[in-house]
Scaffold this motif. Structure first.
Motif, mmCIF file in Angstrom:
data_model
loop_
_atom_site.group_PDB
_atom_site.id
_atom_site.type_symbol
_atom_site.label_atom_id
_atom_site.label_comp_id
_atom_site.label_asym_id
_atom_site.label_seq_id
_atom_site.Cartn_x
_atom_site.Cartn_y
_atom_site.Cartn_z
ATOM 1 N N GLU A 1 -31.682 -43.717 -52.333
ATOM 2 C CA GLU A 1 -31.013 -44.226 -53.534
ATOM 3 C C GLU A 1 -29.951 -43.241 -54.031
ATOM 4 O O GLU A 1 -28.867 -43.638 -54.430
ATOM 5 N N GLU A 2 -30.269 -41.949 -53.990
ATOM 6 C CA GLU A 2 -29.294 -40.921 -54.373
ATOM 7 C C GLU A 2 -28.057 -40.979 -53.483
ATOM 8 O O GLU A 2 -26.922 -40.850 -53.957
ATOM 9 N N LEU A 3 -28.278 -41.146 -52.184
ATOM 10 C CA LEU A 3 -27.155 -41.200 -51.245
ATOM 11 C C LEU A 3 -26.281 -42.420 -51.494
ATOM 12 O O LEU A 3 -25.047 -42.340 -51.401
ATOM 13 N N ILE A 4 -26.887 -43.547 -51.848
ATOM 14 C CA ILE A 4 -26.114 -44.750 -52.179
ATOM 15 C C ILE A 4 -25.296 -44.509 -53.442
ATOM 16 O O ILE A 4 -24.102 -44.809 -53.485
ATOM 17 N N GLU A 5 -25.943 -43.967 -54.479
ATOM 18 C CA GLU A 5 -25.250 -43.708 -55.738
ATOM 19 C C GLU A 5 -24.076 -42.752 -55.557
ATOM 20 O O GLU A 5 -23.057 -42.873 -56.233
ATOM 21 N N ALA A 6 -24.217 -41.805 -54.641
ATOM 22 C CA ALA A 6 -23.150 -40.839 -54.369
ATOM 23 C C ALA A 6 -22.074 -41.417 -53.461
ATOM 24 O O ALA A 6 -21.058 -40.777 -53.215
ATOM 25 N N GLY A 7 -22.300 -42.633 -52.951
ATOM 26 C CA GLY A 7 -21.322 -43.256 -52.067
ATOM 27 C C GLY A 7 -21.332 -42.699 -50.658
ATOM 28 O O GLY A 7 -20.370 -42.871 -49.913
ATOM 29 N N LEU A 8 -22.411 -42.033 -50.286
ATOM 30 C CA LEU A 8 -22.481 -41.418 -48.964
ATOM 31 C C LEU A 8 -23.025 -42.356 -47.895
ATOM 32 O O LEU A 8 -22.785 -42.131 -46.706
ATOM 33 N N ILE A 9 -23.796 -43.371 -48.315
ATOM 34 C CA ILE A 9 -24.285 -44.380 -47.377
ATOM 35 C C ILE A 9 -24.174 -45.754 -48.039
ATOM 36 O O ILE A 9 -24.022 -45.864 -49.242
ATOM 37 N N THR A 10 -24.272 -46.793 -47.230
ATOM 38 C CA THR A 10 -24.227 -48.167 -47.734
ATOM 39 C C THR A 10 -25.644 -48.729 -47.805
ATOM 40 O O THR A 10 -26.591 -48.137 -47.270
ATOM 41 N N GLY A 11 -25.763 -49.881 -48.425
ATOM 42 C CA GLY A 11 -27.045 -50.566 -48.488
ATOM 43 C C GLY A 11 -27.565 -50.918 -47.107
ATOM 44 O O GLY A 11 -28.770 -50.909 -46.858
ATOM 45 N N GLU A 12 -26.652 -51.237 -46.196
ATOM 46 C CA GLU A 12 -27.063 -51.557 -44.822
ATOM 47 C C GLU A 12 -27.669 -50.339 -44.131
ATOM 48 O O GLU A 12 -28.652 -50.455 -43.402
ATOM 49 N N VAL A 13 -27.090 -49.185 -44.352
ATOM 50 C CA VAL A 13 -27.628 -47.957 -43.756
ATOM 51 C C VAL A 13 -29.000 -47.667 -44.364
ATOM 52 O O VAL A 13 -29.929 -47.272 -43.666
ATOM 53 N N GLN A 14 -29.147 -47.903 -45.664
ATOM 54 C CA GLN A 14 -30.435 -47.715 -46.321
ATOM 55 C C GLN A 14 -31.496 -48.615 -45.680
ATOM 56 O O GLN A 14 -32.588 -48.158 -45.357
ATOM 57 N N LYS A 15 -31.167 -49.877 -45.492
ATOM 58 C CA LYS A 15 -32.106 -50.821 -44.879
ATOM 59 C C LYS A 15 -32.499 -50.369 -43.478
ATOM 60 O O LYS A 15 -33.660 -50.428 -43.095
ATOM 61 N N ALA A 16 -31.525 -49.915 -42.719
ATOM 62 C CA ALA A 16 -31.800 -49.454 -41.356
ATOM 63 C C ALA A 16 -32.699 -48.217 -41.377
ATOM 64 O O ALA A 16 -33.625 -48.108 -40.578
ATOM 65 N N ALA A 17 -32.442 -47.302 -42.299
ATOM 66 C CA ALA A 17 -33.258 -46.092 -42.398
ATOM 67 C C ALA A 17 -34.694 -46.433 -42.771
ATOM 68 O O ALA A 17 -35.642 -45.882 -42.211
ATOM 69 N N LEU A 18 -34.857 -47.359 -43.701
ATOM 70 C CA LEU A 18 -36.199 -47.761 -44.113
ATOM 71 C C LEU A 18 -36.938 -48.454 -42.976
ATOM 72 O O LEU A 18 -38.124 -48.225 -42.763
#
Length: 76
Positions: free
Chosen positions: A40-57
Motif C-alpha cells: 500500500e505504501e508503494l502504491i501511495e508513493a507511485g512506485l507500483i501500480t494496483g496490478e503489480v500489487q495484485k501480482a505480488a499478493l
C-alpha cells in the motif's frame, strides 16, 4: 519484531493467525509492517501500480489476492 505478544503467539499454534495483526498494529510504535501494508505504501508513493500489487499478493500466496491461474498440463 519479536515482541512479547508475538512470542506468546509463536508458542501457541492456535494463536499463530494473530501474528499478522500484531505486526500491523505495531507499525507506528515499533516500525513493524505487513507485506500488504508495504505494498500500500508503494502504491501511495507511485512506485507500483494496483496490478503489480495484485501480482505480488498472488505470488506470495495471499488468499485475498483473487483467483489464481493454474498451470496447464504439458501436452505429450
Amino acid at each position: 519484531m519479536g515482541t512479547p505478544s508475538v512470542r506468546e503467539c509463536l508458542k501457541d499454534p492456535e494463536r499463530l493467525s494473530q501474528i499478522k495483526r500484531h505486526m500491523a498494529d505495531g507499525r507506528k510504535e515499533l516500525g513493524s509492517q505487513t507485506f500488504d501494508q508495504h505494498l500500500e505504501e508503494l502504491i501511495e508513493a507511485g512506485l507500483i501500480t494496483g496490478e503489480v500489487q495484485k501480482a505480488a499478493l498472488a505470488t506470495a500466496g495471499n488468499a485475498f489476492a483473487g483467483p489464481r491461474r493454474t498451470k496447464r498440463a504439458a501436452s505429450s
